[in-house]
Design an enzyme around this catalytic site. Structure first.
Site, short mmCIF file in Angstrom:
data_model
loop_
_atom_site.label_atom_id
_atom_site.label_comp_id
_atom_site.label_asym_id
_atom_site.label_seq_id
_atom_site.Cartn_x
_atom_site.Cartn_y
_atom_site.Cartn_z
N ASP A 48 0.86 -1.20 0.00
CA ASP A 48 0.00 0.00 0.00
C ASP A 48 0.89 1.25 0.00
O ASP A 48 0.67 2.19 -0.76
CB ASP A 48 -0.89 0.06 1.26
CG ASP A 48 -1.92 -1.06 1.34
OD1 ASP A 48 -3.12 -0.78 1.26
OD2 ASP A 48 -1.52 -2.24 1.48
N GLU A 71 -5.43 7.33 0.22
CA GLU A 71 -5.86 6.66 1.44
C GLU A 71 -4.77 6.68 2.53
O GLU A 71 -5.07 6.83 3.71
CB GLU A 71 -6.24 5.20 1.16
CG GLU A 71 -6.55 4.49 2.48
CD GLU A 71 -7.30 3.20 2.37
OE1 GLU A 71 -7.43 2.66 1.26
OE2 GLU A 71 -7.76 2.73 3.42
N ASP A 124 -6.52 5.27 -4.28
CA ASP A 124 -6.46 4.15 -3.34
C ASP A 124 -5.34 3.25 -3.83
O ASP A 124 -5.48 2.56 -4.84
CB ASP A 124 -7.80 3.38 -3.28
CG ASP A 124 -7.86 2.52 -2.03
OD1 ASP A 124 -6.78 2.23 -1.47
OD2 ASP A 124 -8.97 2.13 -1.61
N ILE A 126 -4.01 0.52 -2.70
CA ILE A 126 -4.55 -0.85 -2.80
C ILE A 126 -5.96 -0.80 -2.24
O ILE A 126 -6.16 -0.62 -1.04
CB ILE A 126 -3.74 -1.90 -2.02
CG1 ILE A 126 -2.33 -2.04 -2.60
CG2 ILE A 126 -4.45 -3.26 -2.07
CD1 ILE A 126 -1.52 -3.19 -2.02
N ASP A 127 -6.94 -0.96 -3.13
CA ASP A 127 -8.31 -1.10 -2.65
C ASP A 127 -8.55 -2.60 -2.51
O ASP A 127 -8.20 -3.38 -3.40
CB ASP A 127 -9.29 -0.49 -3.65
CG ASP A 127 -10.72 -0.61 -3.15
OD1 ASP A 127 -10.95 -0.33 -1.96
OD2 ASP A 127 -11.61 -1.00 -3.94
N THR A 129 -7.42 -4.26 0.42
CA THR A 129 -6.19 -4.78 1.05
C THR A 129 -6.43 -6.17 1.65
O THR A 129 -5.55 -7.03 1.59
CB THR A 129 -5.69 -3.78 2.13
OG1 THR A 129 -5.54 -2.51 1.52
CG2 THR A 129 -4.35 -4.20 2.71
N ASP A 273 -12.61 5.03 -2.84
CA ASP A 273 -13.14 3.67 -2.98
C ASP A 273 -14.15 3.57 -4.12
O ASP A 273 -14.62 2.46 -4.42
CB ASP A 273 -13.83 3.23 -1.68
CG ASP A 273 -12.81 2.82 -0.62
OD1 ASP A 273 -11.70 2.40 -0.99
OD2 ASP A 273 -13.13 2.95 0.58
P1 AMP Z 1 -14.64 -4.08 -0.80
O1 AMP Z 1 -13.41 -4.79 -1.24
O2 AMP Z 1 -15.59 -3.77 -1.91
O3 AMP Z 1 -15.29 -4.75 0.35
O4 AMP Z 1 -14.20 -2.64 -0.33
C1 AMP Z 1 -13.03 -2.38 0.38
C2 AMP Z 1 -13.19 -1.02 1.02
O5 AMP Z 1 -14.24 -1.05 1.96
C3 AMP Z 1 -11.99 -0.56 1.82
O6 AMP Z 1 -11.16 0.22 1.04
C4 AMP Z 1 -12.58 0.25 2.97
O7 AMP Z 1 -12.36 1.64 2.81
C5 AMP Z 1 -14.07 0.01 2.85
N1 AMP Z 1 -14.72 -0.31 4.13
C6 AMP Z 1 -14.16 -0.54 5.33
N2 AMP Z 1 -15.12 -0.77 6.26
C7 AMP Z 1 -16.31 -0.66 5.65
C8 AMP Z 1 -17.68 -0.76 6.07
N3 AMP Z 1 -17.99 -1.04 7.33
N4 AMP Z 1 -18.65 -0.58 5.15
C9 AMP Z 1 -18.34 -0.32 3.87
N5 AMP Z 1 -17.07 -0.21 3.40
C10 AMP Z 1 -16.06 -0.37 4.28
MG MG Z 2 -10.16 1.11 -0.44
#
Ligand code: AMP
Ligand code: MG
Length: 335
Positions: A48, A71, A124, A126-127, A129, A273
């Site tokens: 990251d 991020e 981001d 690494i989205d 992670t 994100d």
């Molecule tokens: P995903 O891989 O689609 O689940 O998304 C990952 C992203 O979800 C991360 O970069 C976080 O910023 C975000 N994230 C963290 N906690 C939460 C939450 N409680 N609800 C929604 N998104 C979140």
């Molecule tokens: Mg992210």
């Protein structure tokens, strides 16, 4: 009114995410992708930090006046406990920037704490992670925002093949410029193909729902009930990161919902994100709104504080989803 071309911005964004993708792949291949915990308890890896350093370096060199809203920040990395981690980050960055010192790397990462006003990039590094650490999907997401509009997007998905039927394993990059369409570049072949959502079929049995792997990033019970009500019968596909937007943009799924409930309903989504995913999908003919049907507002800072919940679709299914959503949420909330 014609659209601005943003040719240089698109090219620079592509170069930057490709370098970061290579760094992330290398770290994972070297088995160095274990996560550390940030003060907010979310995970971070040396990749990251390395990816953010590389991308901020490229953007700073090409567009020195543009702010970057990323991020990560360098605060944790500057602490004495993180000396070994910082050394590793610097070592990986040096594969791409051989002269880089620890001071440079910290300064590049720190550039990612810009102010989201006017024209700025959101990043981001690494989205997903958690997906990255698990060995699943992840994305490097970069978008240029101007006056509250996403105008350029580049999303590298180093672990995603060009289609579910193709095992070419070098990753893809989704690219879009506002008003000029979206494409997907295969990193191995260098072939760039225009993207178009799949909205031709009337047969709901072919439609596919996407959601996060992490259950608490949405409300799977609501999402699946809504999908069923409008006729989707296939089991949902769970995937990490903004790769989900690319999958709908290239026609392999039709709907992605991220509906917060409980503690998550108190949280606003981060712009990094979603920004790049929204442009890729809308330029491919899809639709993205919040759960009330409002467009996502990228003009109010680093959070989507005017929106709650995300619905991303091929366009065709959107109105039906918005129509059934309030009733289903009310029904299920009562149980
Ligand atoms: P995903 O891989 O689609 O689940 O998304 C990952 C992203 O979800 C991360 O970069 C976080 O910023 C975000 N994230 C963290 N906690 C939460 C939450 N409680 N609800 C929604 N998104 C979140
Ligand atoms: Mg992210």
């Amino acid at each position: 009114m014609g659209f601005k071309e943003y040719r240089q911005e698109r090219q620079v964004a592509l170069t930057a995410v490709l370098a970061a993708a290579q760094l992330c792949k290398k770290v994972r291949l070297d088995a160095q992708s274990q996560a550390l915990e940030k003060p907010d308890r979310s995970p971070v890896t040396i990749a990251d930090y390395g990816a953010q350093a590389l991308i901020c370096q490229v953007l700073a060199a090409q567009f020195p006046n543009d702010a970057i809203v990323g991020e990560e920040d360098a605060i944790l990395l500057r602490t004495p406990d993180m000396t070994t981690c910082l050394e590793q980050v610097v070592r990986y960055v040096q594969y791409f920037q051989p002269q880089a010192t620890a001071t440079d790397v910290l300064a590049w990462i720190g550039r990612g704490k810009g102010t989201p006003i006017g024209r700025f990039w959101t990043l981001d590094p690494i989205d997903g992670t958690k997906g990255y650490v698990r060995g699943d999907q992840y994305a490097i997401a970069l978008a240029l925002i101007e006056a509250g509009q996403v105008v350029v997007a580049a999303i590298a998905c180093p672990a995603l093949t060009p289609s579910f039927n193709d095992s070419t394993d070098s990753g893809v990059v989704f690219l879009a410029t506002r008003g000029q369409g979206a494409t997907m570049l295969s990193v191995q072949t260098g072939i760039e193909t225009p993207l178009k959502v799949n909205s031709t079929g009337d047969d709901p049995s072919a439609w596919r729902l996407l959601e996060s792997v992490e259950r608490d990033h949405g409300t799977p019970v609501w999402q699946q009930a809504i999908a069923q009500r409008i006729g989707l019968v296939q089991s949902p596909l769970q995937m990490d990161s903004l790769a989900k937007y690319g999958i709908i943009a290239r026609g392999e799924a039709h709907l992605y919902m991220r509906l917060p409930s409980g503690a998550s309903a108190l949280r606003y989504e981060n712009i990094w994100d979603h920004a790049a995913g929204v442009l890729v999908l809308t330029e491919a003919g899809g639709t993205v709104t919040d759960q009330q049907g409002k467009p996502l507002d990228f003009g109010c800072g680093s959070k989507l504080s005017n929106n709650q919940g995300i619905i991303a679709s091929n366009g065709q299914l959107h109105a039906q989803v918005l129509d059934v959503l309030p009733g289903i949420v009310a029904e299920l909330e009562e149980i």
